[in-house]
Write a protein that holds these residues in place. Structure first.
Motif, PDB file in Angstrom:
ATOM      1  N   GLU A   1      -4.667  -8.224  -1.264  1.00 16.55           N
ATOM      2  CA  GLU A   1      -4.495  -7.468  -2.505  1.00 16.55           C
ATOM      3  C   GLU A   1      -5.733  -6.644  -2.832  1.00 16.55           C
ATOM      4  O   GLU A   1      -5.625  -5.492  -3.249  1.00 16.55           O
TER       5      GLU A   1
ATOM      6  N   TRP B   1      -5.840  -2.325 -18.265  1.00 16.39           N
ATOM      7  CA  TRP B   1      -7.117  -1.775 -17.827  1.00 16.39           C
ATOM      8  C   TRP B   1      -7.876  -1.249 -19.034  1.00 16.39           C
ATOM      9  O   TRP B   1      -7.307  -0.990 -20.081  1.00 16.39           O
TER      10      TRP B   1
ATOM     11  N   ARG C   1       1.410  -3.153 -11.229  1.00 15.74           N
ATOM     12  CA  ARG C   1       1.154  -4.592 -11.180  1.00 15.74           C
ATOM     13  C   ARG C   1       1.905  -5.319 -12.302  1.00 15.74           C
ATOM     14  O   ARG C   1       2.428  -6.418 -12.091  1.00 15.74           O
TER      15      ARG C   1
ATOM     16  N   VAL D   1      -5.963   4.095 -11.938  1.00 15.09           N
ATOM     17  CA  VAL D   1      -6.078   2.705 -12.387  1.00 15.09           C
ATOM     18  C   VAL D   1      -4.970   2.384 -13.396  1.00 15.09           C
ATOM     19  O   VAL D   1      -4.380   1.296 -13.359  1.00 15.09           O
TER      20      VAL D   1
ATOM     21  N   LEU E   1      -1.904   1.899 -11.377  1.00 12.75           N
ATOM     22  CA  LEU E   1      -1.995   0.611 -10.692  1.00 12.75           C
ATOM     23  C   LEU E   1      -1.676  -0.532 -11.653  1.00 12.75           C
ATOM     24  O   LEU E   1      -0.936  -1.462 -11.312  1.00 12.75           O
TER      25      LEU E   1
ATOM     26  N   PHE F   1      -5.946  -2.461  -3.192  1.00 11.85           N
ATOM     27  CA  PHE F   1      -6.583  -1.703  -4.276  1.00 11.85           C
ATOM     28  C   PHE F   1      -7.585  -0.702  -3.705  1.00 11.85           C
ATOM     29  O   PHE F   1      -7.627   0.458  -4.128  1.00 11.85           O
TER      30      PHE F   1
ATOM     31  N   THR G   1       0.835  -1.203   0.000  1.00 11.04           N
ATOM     32  CA  THR G   1       0.000   0.000   0.000  1.00 11.04           C
ATOM     33  C   THR G   1       0.869   1.251   0.000  1.00 11.04           C
ATOM     34  O   THR G   1       0.619   2.192  -0.764  1.00 11.04           O
TER      35      THR G   1
ATOM     36  N   TYR H   1     -11.093  -6.920 -11.917  1.00  7.49           N
ATOM     37  CA  TYR H   1     -11.685  -6.074 -10.883  1.00  7.49           C
ATOM     38  C   TYR H   1     -12.479  -4.960 -11.534  1.00  7.49           C
ATOM     39  O   TYR H   1     -11.945  -4.199 -12.348  1.00  7.49           O
TER      40      TYR H   1
ATOM     41  N   TYR I   1       2.472   1.776  -3.475  1.00  4.21           N
ATOM     42  CA  TYR I   1       1.484   2.197  -4.465  1.00  4.21           C
ATOM     43  C   TYR I   1       1.037   3.643  -4.205  1.00  4.21           C
ATOM     44  O   TYR I   1       0.870   4.417  -5.140  1.00  4.21           O
TER      45      TYR I   1
ATOM     46  N   VAL J   1     -14.418  -1.293  -5.428  1.00  2.00           N
ATOM     47  CA  VAL J   1     -13.617  -2.271  -6.176  1.00  2.00           C
ATOM     48  C   VAL J   1     -14.204  -3.657  -5.916  1.00  2.00           C
ATOM     49  O   VAL J   1     -14.299  -4.088  -4.763  1.00  2.00           O
TER      50      VAL J   1
END
Length: 199
Positions: A164, A133, A124, A117, A120, A168, A100, A193, A103, A178
């Motif tokens: 996880e 995404w 990832r 996103v 993210l 997010f 966390t 997700y 990120y 989410v």
């Protein structure tokens, strides 16, 4: 196998090690290079043409036995049996907090949900999740993870997957919903997700 055992070598040295000619080795190396399994670098040796030295790529390294997944599962089993479920929970919570923090630092200057996103997905992917995404017709966003590099650990301990999902939710913010839709550990082809503004 020769390159794995001895490191970078010229085609002639490989041919000698295999009991064949340098030209035969060069032909094999050309085929392996087309598959992305070897790469050549040039080395100057004084006067004359530079010598090409061949080495394995990261893709080739993955073809050799690797028992890290089995070791991870074994270590999780040892922690669970020797120290108890709470010790395992502590490990998962610590990893969740560290992830966390990383990120959130990466998203410090990111404001829109789309950009968060996208960031993210990039983070990832760097970790091996092969993430991407896209925007859905209803305006929601979909985060897709086509690979799970921690699948063995996640299968042995579902706490990793729960953590996880919480990561997010934490990094995207309390006003964002989410929802996991697909789950590799549960037999899905990938993890996905759905992400949208909470109503």
């Amino acid at each position: 196998m020769t390159l794995k055992m001895y490191g970078a070598l010229s085609a002639s040295a490989i041919g000698e090690a295999l009991g064949t000619t340098g030209e035969a080795a060069r032909q094999q190396l050309a085929r392996l290079a087309e598959e992305g399994l070897v790469a050549a670098t040039s080395q100057a040796n004084g006067v004359g043409r530079p010598t090409q030295s061949w080495a394995l790529t990261a893709a080739a390294q993955s073809r050799f036995p690797d028992t890290h997944a089995a070791l991870t599962v074994q270590l999780l089993d040892i922690v669970r049996s020797a120290l108890g479920e709470s010790a395992l929970d502590t490990i998962i919570s610590t990893r969740e907090a560290q992830t966390t923090a990383v990120y959130q630092t990466a998203m410090d200057s990111v404001t829109s949900l789309r950009d968060k996103v996208a960031t993210l997905a990039d983070l990832r992917s760097q970790e091996g999740y092969m993430a991407e995404w896209r925007e859905q017709a209803d305006g929601s966003l979909l985060l897709l993870e086509n690979h799970c590099p921690i699948c063995a650990a996640a299968t042995a301990c579902q706490g990793f997957c729960r953590a996880e999902l919480e990561v997010f939710r934490d990094v995207l913010g309390p006003q964002i919903e989410v929802t996991r839709q697909e789950h590799i550990v549960s037999g899905g082809r990938r993890c996905s997700y759905a992400i949208r503004e909470a109503e």
